[in-house]
Design a protein around this motif. Structure first.
Motif, mmCIF file in Angstrom:
data_model
loop_
_atom_site.group_PDB
_atom_site.id
_atom_site.type_symbol
_atom_site.label_atom_id
_atom_site.label_comp_id
_atom_site.label_asym_id
_atom_site.label_seq_id
_atom_site.Cartn_x
_atom_site.Cartn_y
_atom_site.Cartn_z
ATOM 1 N N LEU A 1 -4.969 10.003 -2.883
ATOM 2 C CA LEU A 1 -4.931 8.613 -2.658
ATOM 3 C C LEU A 1 -5.580 8.299 -1.556
ATOM 4 O O LEU A 1 -5.409 8.964 -0.321
ATOM 5 C CB LEU A 1 -3.485 8.282 -2.519
ATOM 6 N N SER A 2 -6.732 7.382 -1.575
ATOM 7 C CA SER A 2 -7.307 7.059 -0.270
ATOM 8 C C SER A 2 -6.646 6.038 0.591
ATOM 9 O O SER A 2 -6.089 5.042 -0.295
ATOM 10 C CB SER A 2 -8.773 6.757 -0.794
ATOM 11 N N PRO A 3 -6.886 5.831 2.001
ATOM 12 C CA PRO A 3 -6.108 4.623 2.309
ATOM 13 C C PRO A 3 -6.836 3.402 2.207
ATOM 14 O O PRO A 3 -8.033 3.279 1.779
ATOM 15 C CB PRO A 3 -6.404 5.017 3.836
ATOM 16 N N PRO A 4 -6.204 2.310 2.198
ATOM 17 C CA PRO A 4 -6.798 0.947 2.125
ATOM 18 C C PRO A 4 -7.774 0.455 3.210
ATOM 19 O O PRO A 4 -7.764 0.869 4.154
ATOM 20 C CB PRO A 4 -5.565 0.143 2.163
ATOM 21 N N LYS A 5 -8.953 -0.145 2.626
ATOM 22 C CA LYS A 5 -10.004 -0.536 3.330
ATOM 23 C C LYS A 5 -9.478 -1.782 4.317
ATOM 24 O O LYS A 5 -8.624 -2.628 3.788
ATOM 25 C CB LYS A 5 -11.128 -0.907 2.537
ATOM 26 N N PHE B 1 0.734 -1.058 0.002
ATOM 27 C CA PHE B 1 0.028 -0.078 -0.051
ATOM 28 C C PHE B 1 0.900 1.393 0.071
ATOM 29 O O PHE B 1 1.338 1.604 1.237
ATOM 30 C CB PHE B 1 -0.969 0.039 1.208
ATOM 31 N N PRO B 2 0.996 1.797 -1.070
ATOM 32 C CA PRO B 2 1.882 2.930 -1.239
ATOM 33 C C PRO B 2 1.400 4.449 -0.259
ATOM 34 O O PRO B 2 0.156 4.383 -0.245
ATOM 35 C CB PRO B 2 1.772 3.547 -2.750
ATOM 36 N N ALA B 3 1.992 5.047 0.312
ATOM 37 C CA ALA B 3 1.962 6.106 0.948
ATOM 38 C C ALA B 3 1.614 5.888 2.344
ATOM 39 O O ALA B 3 1.123 6.561 3.306
ATOM 40 C CB ALA B 3 0.766 6.946 0.569
ATOM 41 N N GLY B 4 1.625 4.243 2.641
ATOM 42 C CA GLY B 4 1.232 4.074 4.233
ATOM 43 C C GLY B 4 2.727 4.003 4.920
ATOM 44 O O GLY B 4 3.681 4.086 4.359
ATOM 45 N N PRO B 5 2.687 3.753 6.211
ATOM 46 C CA PRO B 5 3.852 3.692 6.949
ATOM 47 C C PRO B 5 4.521 2.364 6.751
ATOM 48 O O PRO B 5 4.020 1.294 7.247
ATOM 49 C CB PRO B 5 3.619 3.969 8.209
ATOM 50 N N SER B 6 5.767 2.418 6.672
ATOM 51 C CA SER B 6 6.668 1.076 6.384
ATOM 52 C C SER B 6 6.547 0.676 8.071
ATOM 53 O O SER B 6 6.895 1.433 8.911
ATOM 54 C CB SER B 6 7.833 1.148 6.019
ATOM 55 N N SER B 7 6.277 -0.697 8.298
ATOM 56 C CA SER B 7 6.634 -1.213 9.501
ATOM 57 C C SER B 7 7.664 -2.078 9.599
ATOM 58 O O SER B 7 7.990 -2.475 10.859
ATOM 59 C CB SER B 7 5.078 -1.886 10.092
ATOM 60 N N LYS B 8 8.179 -2.130 8.654
ATOM 61 C CA LYS B 8 9.617 -3.215 8.396
ATOM 62 C C LYS B 8 11.002 -2.713 7.840
ATOM 63 O O LYS B 8 11.990 -3.342 8.204
ATOM 64 C CB LYS B 8 9.087 -4.656 7.935
ATOM 65 N N PHE B 9 10.895 -1.422 6.994
ATOM 66 C CA PHE B 9 11.896 -1.291 6.416
ATOM 67 C C PHE B 9 13.069 -0.468 7.682
ATOM 68 O O PHE B 9 12.674 0.427 8.435
ATOM 69 C CB PHE B 9 11.808 -0.013 5.625
ATOM 70 N N ASP B 10 14.020 -1.070 7.696
ATOM 71 C CA ASP B 10 15.352 -0.549 8.511
ATOM 72 C C ASP B 10 16.002 0.471 7.914
ATOM 73 O O ASP B 10 17.237 -0.216 7.398
ATOM 74 C CB ASP B 10 15.916 -1.701 9.228
ATOM 75 N N MET C 1 7.237 5.848 11.439
ATOM 76 C CA MET C 1 7.116 6.328 10.130
ATOM 77 C C MET C 1 5.727 6.601 9.805
ATOM 78 O O MET C 1 4.753 5.708 10.287
ATOM 79 C CB MET C 1 7.585 5.440 8.793
ATOM 80 N N MET C 2 5.270 7.668 9.164
ATOM 81 C CA MET C 2 3.990 8.072 9.084
ATOM 82 C C MET C 2 3.286 7.843 7.877
ATOM 83 O O MET C 2 3.815 7.771 6.882
ATOM 84 C CB MET C 2 3.956 9.694 9.350
ATOM 85 N N PRO C 3 1.823 7.623 7.782
ATOM 86 C CA PRO C 3 1.222 7.728 6.514
ATOM 87 C C PRO C 3 1.051 8.929 6.087
ATOM 88 O O PRO C 3 1.031 10.000 6.478
ATOM 89 C CB PRO C 3 -0.332 7.204 7.114
ATOM 90 N N ILE C 4 1.116 9.038 4.456
ATOM 91 C CA ILE C 4 0.671 10.377 3.822
ATOM 92 C C ILE C 4 -0.087 10.338 2.920
ATOM 93 O O ILE C 4 -0.323 11.438 2.196
ATOM 94 C CB ILE C 4 2.432 10.864 3.366
ATOM 95 N N TRP C 5 -1.092 9.543 3.007
ATOM 96 C CA TRP C 5 -2.103 9.354 2.090
ATOM 97 C C TRP C 5 -3.124 10.380 2.427
ATOM 98 O O TRP C 5 -3.322 11.035 3.437
ATOM 99 C CB TRP C 5 -2.515 7.913 1.775
ATOM 100 N N ASN C 6 -4.284 10.376 1.453
ATOM 101 C CA ASN C 6 -5.441 11.108 1.672
ATOM 102 C C ASN C 6 -5.372 12.740 2.180
ATOM 103 O O ASN C 6 -6.163 13.171 2.925
ATOM 104 C CB ASN C 6 -6.211 10.466 2.949
ATOM 105 N N GLN C 7 -4.165 13.036 1.555
ATOM 106 C CA GLN C 7 -4.137 14.561 2.121
ATOM 107 C C GLN C 7 -5.192 15.576 1.624
ATOM 108 O O GLN C 7 -5.262 16.646 2.183
ATOM 109 C CB GLN C 7 -2.675 15.191 1.286
ATOM 110 N N LYS C 8 -5.911 15.326 0.704
ATOM 111 C CA LYS C 8 -7.331 16.135 0.465
ATOM 112 C C LYS C 8 -8.256 16.152 1.631
ATOM 113 O O LYS C 8 -8.876 17.329 1.792
ATOM 114 C CB LYS C 8 -7.960 15.535 -0.589
ATOM 115 N N LEU C 9 -8.118 15.211 2.574
ATOM 116 C CA LEU C 9 -8.816 15.476 3.692
ATOM 117 C C LEU C 9 -8.117 16.037 4.908
ATOM 118 O O LEU C 9 -8.489 16.203 6.122
ATOM 119 C CB LEU C 9 -9.619 14.085 4.093
ATOM 120 N N HIS C 10 -6.849 16.273 4.764
ATOM 121 C CA HIS C 10 -5.777 16.887 5.574
ATOM 122 C C HIS C 10 -5.631 18.170 5.497
ATOM 123 O O HIS C 10 -4.592 18.724 6.331
ATOM 124 C CB HIS C 10 -4.659 16.013 5.775
#
Length: 477
Positions: free
Chosen positions: A296-300, A134-143, A240-249
């Protein structure tokens, strides 16, 4: 005598012409193999986000063929087998580079990082499943820290030499004679030198707690390396933060502590933080990134939701959480004083007034000049869109699941493993204990500086049934 002078003149003119032509050939050859820039274009906004250049290659790009073989030569310097994937990097089938890495030719092909390296979420339902991306979500595993240290460790090793590297490259690519000479006598030695300098530039990390996968100290590198401010002892480790959905931010404070209010500046400073320079910053390409994350909307949530229970949870959310976390909430997107929210303050203290003022003058004279960076006194009450895949929680990623977040701080896990992206739909987070999580993950210890899981006690006094209903609703956001 006159005839002799005329012949001599013609000879000298011919020699001069040959010299000029040879100089031109040499100059063109040097330009072609070392400085020629080939633009890369992706028609798809998603592909552009994942693989398009953000201007990091001129100063931070690693020659592609060297980068490709480093994990094979220096496998002993990775945490476990798997090449770059051992550092939590996601590699899509058929791609030359992993998600978040771009390959761009500037004289020779170079690998740089993109926004997507930190801002791409993944999950799996089992260890053998391919990751859902899911692009623009926060990576939970990249070091990222592990990646920086890996590159530095290879450059310090005597095996980082032309013979070893060129012998390994032959398995993938055959250089022309001139490329072979350039790599042997220039590109490989200069890459080694550059990686050693990068390692020295990040030596300040060694006096602070490790970031671990899915976390980053985002602004100390900017303070110390980009802005050349004096080193201090602050710790900025954060999720790391999510950066999607900026139209609502729109009009929300940005970053965990709200140090920015402009999305455009946030995207551009992000590229600079990743290694772009004043002269390499690709404003038009970054505008494409901004446009993409705006729409970009976040994943369901991909698993079954108990609709009846979620409806009850919706009412609990409206009464207990909406003012700070719902779109339209009176405090959503604003900075809440750290003394009120009670979470670890190290990330807040890392960013200083001096840093904000210096960064606001960083681009003076350039068309993309900054002006909105600031110092705040707390953390942003973030919206919760796509919350289900944003674990671990709190700004420093100190709480592994939503179930744990609604427990009183003293009952939250004191240690757990993060960096394993197999999903735990019961607790709503990633699997954070057990042998595989331990093997793949990073042991997170909440007693370590900047790792505190205290604070954010909102909802912790709810009845057990109400907590379960609230969690069911939060899955739907």
């Amino acid at each position: 005598m006159k005839i002799f002078k005329e012949k001599l003149g013609r000879i000298l003119a011919s020699i001069a012409l040959v010299v000029v032509l040879l100089g031109g050939v040499v100059g063109y050859t040097a330009w072609y193999h070392l400085f020629r820039e080939v633009p890369i274009t992706y028609a798809s906004p998603e592909e552009h986000f994942k693989y398009g250049s953000i201007g990091t290659e001129p100063s931070q790009g690693v020659p592609y063929w060297i980068w490709l073989v480093l994990p094979r030569i220096f496998a002993d310097k990775l945490p476990h087998p798997g090449g770059y994937t051992a550092l939590g990097i996601t590699w899509e089938e058929g791609k030359e580079t992993p998600v978040g890495f771009t390959k761009k030719t500037i004289g020779f092909p170079r690998v740089g990082i993109t926004c997507a390296v930190c801002h791409t979420a993944t999950y799996r339902t089992s260890p053998l499943e391919k990751p859902h991306i899911f692009p623009a979500g926060p990576s939970s595993k990249f070091d990222l820290q592990g990646y920086i240290r890996f590159l530095g460790a290879t450059a310090k090793d005597p095996r980082f030499n032309a013979d070893s590297i060129l012998d390994e490259i032959k398995y993938n690519h055959e250089f022309s004679w001139i490329e072979n000479l350039l790599y042997r006598f220039l590109i490989i030695p200069q890459t080694k030198k550059a990686l050693l300098k990068q390692d020295a530039d990040f030596a300040w990390m060694n006096s602070r707690p490790n970031w671990g996968p899915g976390r980053i100290d985002p602004f100390n590198p900017v303070k110390f390396n980009t802005l050349q401010l004096p080193q201090d002892d602050t710790i900025g480790n954060s999720d790391m933060m999510p950066i999607w959905n900026q139209k609502l931010h729109q009009n929300f404070a940005l970053h965990w502590d709200g140090l920015e209010t402009s999305l455009k500046e946030t995207v551009q400073t992000g590229a600079i933080g990743d290694g772009a320079t004043k002269d390499s910053l690709p404003v038009a390409d970054l505008q494409r990134v901004e446009d993409y994350i705006t729409e970009l909307s976040p994943p369901k949530y991909p698993f079954t939701v108990d609709e009846k229970l979620a409806a009850k949870g919706s009412q609990i959310f409206a009464s207990n959480c909406a003012s700070c976390h719902a779109f339209g909430g009176e405090r959503t997107g604003t900075v809440i004083p750290v003394d009120e929210v009670g979470t670890d303050r190290h990330r807040l203290d890392m960013w200083t007034q001096q840093a904000a003022e210096t960064y606001n003058h960083f681009g003076d004279g350039y068309p993309w000049d900054f002006s909105q960076l600031r110092k705040t006194d707390g953390y942003v009450s973030v919206s919760l869109d796509g919350l289900w895949i944003r674990a671990p929680y709190l700004h420093n990623g100190s709480v592994p699941s939503l179930q744990d977040l609604l427990a009183k701080p003293e009952n939250r896990p004191k240690t757990f493993y993060r960096g394993y992206d197999v999903y735990d739909s019961q607790k709503v987070g990633f699997v954070s204990e057990g042998e595989e999580a331990k093997r793949v993950g990073f042991k997170y210890d909440t007693s370590v500086a900047a790792n505190s899981n205290q604070g954010h006690t909102y909802g912790t006094d709810l009845a057990s049934d109400d907590k379960q209903a609230l969690i069911e609703y939060l899955k739907t956001l």
